[in-house]
Design an enzyme around this catalytic site. Sequence first.
Site, PDB file in Angstrom:
ATOM      1  CB  CYS A 158      39.066 -37.646  -7.669  1.00 32.65           C
ATOM      2  SG  CYS A 158      40.779 -36.953  -7.524  1.00 32.65           S
TER       3      CYS A 158
ATOM      4  NE  ARG B 164      35.775 -42.601  -5.726  1.00 30.96           N
ATOM      5  CZ  ARG B 164      36.013 -44.094  -5.701  1.00 30.96           C
ATOM      6  NH1 ARG B 164      35.166 -44.814  -5.392  1.00 30.96           N
ATOM      7  NH2 ARG B 164      36.994 -44.562  -6.544  1.00 30.96           N
TER       8      ARG B 164
ATOM      9  CD1 TRP C 219      42.113 -37.094  -0.520  1.00 28.39           C
ATOM     10  CD2 TRP C 219      43.874 -37.587  -1.587  1.00 28.39           C
ATOM     11  NE1 TRP C 219      43.168 -37.369   0.278  1.00 28.39           N
ATOM     12  CE2 TRP C 219      44.147 -37.629  -0.500  1.00 28.39           C
ATOM     13  CE3 TRP C 219      44.785 -37.929  -3.061  1.00 28.39           C
ATOM     14  CZ2 TRP C 219      45.588 -38.390  -0.093  1.00 28.39           C
ATOM     15  CZ3 TRP C 219      45.930 -38.405  -2.325  1.00 28.39           C
ATOM     16  CH2 TRP C 219      46.314 -38.546  -1.155  1.00 28.39           C
TER      17      TRP C 219
ATOM     18  CG  ASN D 109      40.301 -41.302  -9.149  1.00 26.35           C
ATOM     19  OD1 ASN D 109      41.286 -41.050  -8.525  1.00 26.35           O
ATOM     20  ND2 ASN D 109      39.660 -42.608  -8.948  1.00 26.35           N
ATOM     21  N   GLY D 110      43.477 -40.390 -10.282  1.00 25.65           N
ATOM     22  CA  GLY D 110      44.775 -41.173 -10.498  1.00 25.65           C
ATOM     23  C   GLY D 110      45.932 -40.026 -10.564  1.00 25.65           C
TER      24      GLY D 110
ATOM     25  CD  GLU E 220      40.694 -50.788  12.301  1.00 27.65           C
ATOM     26  OE1 GLU E 220      41.770 -50.714  11.820  1.00 27.65           O
ATOM     27  OE2 GLU E 220      39.637 -50.353  12.132  1.00 27.65           O
TER      28      GLU E 220
ATOM     29  CE  LYS F 291      38.026 -47.155  11.778  1.00 30.57           C
ATOM     30  NZ  LYS F 291      39.186 -47.658  11.022  1.00 30.57           N
TER      31      LYS F 291
ATOM     32  CD  GLU G  63      40.427 -43.570   9.940  1.00 27.01           C
ATOM     33  OE1 GLU G  63      40.520 -43.279   8.601  1.00 27.01           O
ATOM     34  OE2 GLU G  63      40.208 -44.733  10.190  1.00 27.01           O
TER      35      GLU G  63
ATOM     36  CG  HIS H  76      61.119 -55.498  24.627  1.00 30.89           C
ATOM     37  ND1 HIS H  76      62.450 -56.238  25.006  1.00 30.89           N
ATOM     38  CD2 HIS H  76      60.204 -56.283  24.521  1.00 30.89           C
ATOM     39  CE1 HIS H  76      61.949 -57.039  25.530  1.00 30.89           C
ATOM     40  NE2 HIS H  76      60.571 -57.445  25.270  1.00 30.89           N
TER      41      HIS H  76
ATOM     42  CE  LYS I 199      34.966 -46.478   2.730  1.00 29.09           C
ATOM     43  NZ  LYS I 199      34.969 -46.867   4.329  1.00 29.09           N
TER      44      LYS I 199
HETATM   45  O1  M6R Z   1      39.272 -50.191   0.176  1.00 27.91           O
HETATM   46  P1  M6R Z   1      40.465 -50.721   0.946  1.00 27.91           P
HETATM   47  O2  M6R Z   1      39.859 -51.749   2.100  1.00 27.91           O
HETATM   48  O3  M6R Z   1      41.552 -51.263   0.069  1.00 27.91           O
HETATM   49  O4  M6R Z   1      41.207 -49.569   1.759  1.00 27.91           O
HETATM   50  C1  M6R Z   1      42.394 -49.720   2.593  1.00 27.91           C
HETATM   51  C2  M6R Z   1      42.524 -48.575   3.396  1.00 27.91           C
HETATM   52  O5  M6R Z   1      42.754 -47.580   3.011  1.00 27.91           O
HETATM   53  C3  M6R Z   1      41.427 -48.499   4.320  1.00 27.91           C
HETATM   54  O6  M6R Z   1      41.174 -49.658   5.218  1.00 27.91           O
HETATM   55  C4  M6R Z   1      41.551 -47.499   5.481  1.00 27.91           C
HETATM   56  O7  M6R Z   1      42.907 -47.676   6.188  1.00 27.91           O
HETATM   57  C5  M6R Z   1      40.436 -47.223   6.340  1.00 27.91           C
HETATM   58  N1  M6R Z   1      39.345 -46.224   5.748  1.00 27.91           N
HETATM   59  C6  M6R Z   1      40.794 -46.518   7.644  1.00 27.91           C
HETATM   60  O8  M6R Z   1      39.589 -46.416   8.650  1.00 27.91           O
END
Ligand code: M6R
Length: 647
Positions: free
Chosen positions: A2, A27, A78, A104-105, A516, A520, A523, A539, A642
């Site tokens: 949040c 966020r 969130w 938040n939390g 990676e 991408k 998500e 395998h 985020k």
């Molecule tokens: O803020 P952080 O780098 O610790 O976040 C870790 C992951 O949540 C973050 O890398 C997430 O996987 C990416 N935003 C995805 O693109």
Amino acid sequence: MCGIIGYVGDQSALDVALGGLRRLEYRGYDSSGVAVVGAGALRTVRRAGKLANLEKLLSEGPERDPMPGTTGMGHTRWATHGGPTDQNAHPHTDCTGAIAVIHNGIIENFAALRAELEGIGHELTSETDTEVVAHLLEVELGNAAAAQAGAVPEDVAPGGPAASGAAGVPVAQHPLTAALRRVCRRLEGAFTLVVLHRDFPEVVLGARRNSPLVVGIGQGETFLASDVSAFIAHTREAMEIGQDQIVEARRDGVTVTDFAGEIVEGRRYHVDWDASAAEKGGYPYFMLKEINEQPTALADTLRGRLSADGAIVLDEERLSAQDFRDVDKVFIVACGTAYHAGLIAKYAVEHWTRLPCEVEMASEFRYRDPVLDRSTLVIAISQSGETLDTLMAVKHAREQKARVLAICNTNGSTIPRESDAVLYTRCGPEVGVASTKTFLGQVAACLLVGLYLAQVRGVLYGDEVAAYVERLQRMPDLVGRTLHRLEPIRELARGLADAKAVLFLGRHVGYPVALEGALKLKELAYMHAEGFPAGELKHGPIALIEPGLPVIVVVPSPRGRAHLHGKVVSNIQEVRARGARTIVIAEDGDVAVEPYADHLIRVPATSSLFAPLVTTLPLQVFACELALARGLDVDQPRNLAKSVTVE
Ligand code: M6R
């Protein structure tokens, strides 16, 4: 998770809160709400859905009456406890409607607290964990008022002015602060709280444990926020708030105390970027802007890393060179994209330092009881510096006496503060939920840490380290040139908008790049995407290959280890023989792949360990373009946030 903003000053609190929420929406964007204290009233308005829904309600709906007042707060959510409904949106209020709370939390003991409150007649109207805080404050303020008739409770001076005093000195404080302190002591879990009270328009309070909170200090106005982007348009002077601390914000400044009531000094700092850095700058999406900012982000991360005497420079080092020399194994902990950067780092760290290096998802790290001691170096990678899984891994490592080095993009965040040394990626604010420029920054920072370790341990000579750094400092230019030649992958992505799934293959550092690329695509485009080590495919996963399935292969340089390149070329042939449509990412001049590539995406040649800095780029662009072709919002993908500040 949040986003939170609190304000006290001379401006319209509603305008400040909405402006802050626009910058914080990345966020969390399930619902949002505001509260303003003014003219003897506390008003709250909240709405499910994106911030635009709340803004519409405020400008057109029955709530369109102005909300006068210069003390207020805003929240973008969130969801954790309770779905994203109007009723569960923050702020939450107590039975009297005098107290409003945003959070938040996760408050882990909320069920017991809720039962207790309901047992004494409180009516809770949402499914959230947050609402208990508003009611607990109501109880505490009621108790204090009752006690005032008799004896004054230990840390309350009811109605007294905000206290000032030296660090470490217990002081009497505002009654709302005292009540919040008593409530916080009862809460378990992670929280940032911001609190308003109808009868105390002179203050807005914040409290934090394991969740982010920063203060913005302006001229005659004070801000509380999840991150500085919320108030950067008003002030660049900020203050960190430590673990288990409460900040009492007034127009003329702040008082920070710990949960025991002792005054503490917050560390003040100047934010070295301005509001324009957190705006789209003419791009339709932050993600597109951030992809294009990668050459600068990388250059800034690498700038000034080599001192005049040829040593690598970290940002904050609370460890001696001897501590680094004593290291006998390295763990890297991180989540998501940052974890992929860590996987790349492993190859460099082991190659350059000859130390064993394990990479661990932060969320799993402490549960498997890793073997850590004083001579273990734990590298924690986090863009936000607030990811709770990574923070908990850091705390666990330090409890076991390991040394912790943080790689982080956010100055003043919790993970660097909890670590023994820090290297900042200086990528500027990243607003798009999908990490792009900070991934490149993290990879570069990891390479620097690998070189640093090799240097202090004497495994590489100074001139060897300097040569690597100089080559690394030429990479931003190569990244820029790569970005200029990615139109073919954009076109290809648009043509694959209806594909059901995509597989990604790689070997050596190409394997984390494949992971990676798959992350991408998942998500952003909500597609089934998997990354595999190219050699592992036969395998089991090779059974997934069916005619026409797009398979993206990240090919290592033929100038690197020859057998590595040859093996990947064989793997391309294996999937193609089973009908896959091969999309091959290969460096200029690699002719061996040409017969087997249905689509060939060229990238500039570079050395093996630096290759991810260019091979990742087409995969970022591919996922972004494909998601846009599907009509999706690449800045705010569904279900995501985020900064992940819950475990
Ligand atoms: O803020 P952080 O780098 O610790 O976040 C870790 C992951 O949540 C973050 O890398 C997430 O996987 C990416 N935003 C995805 O693109």
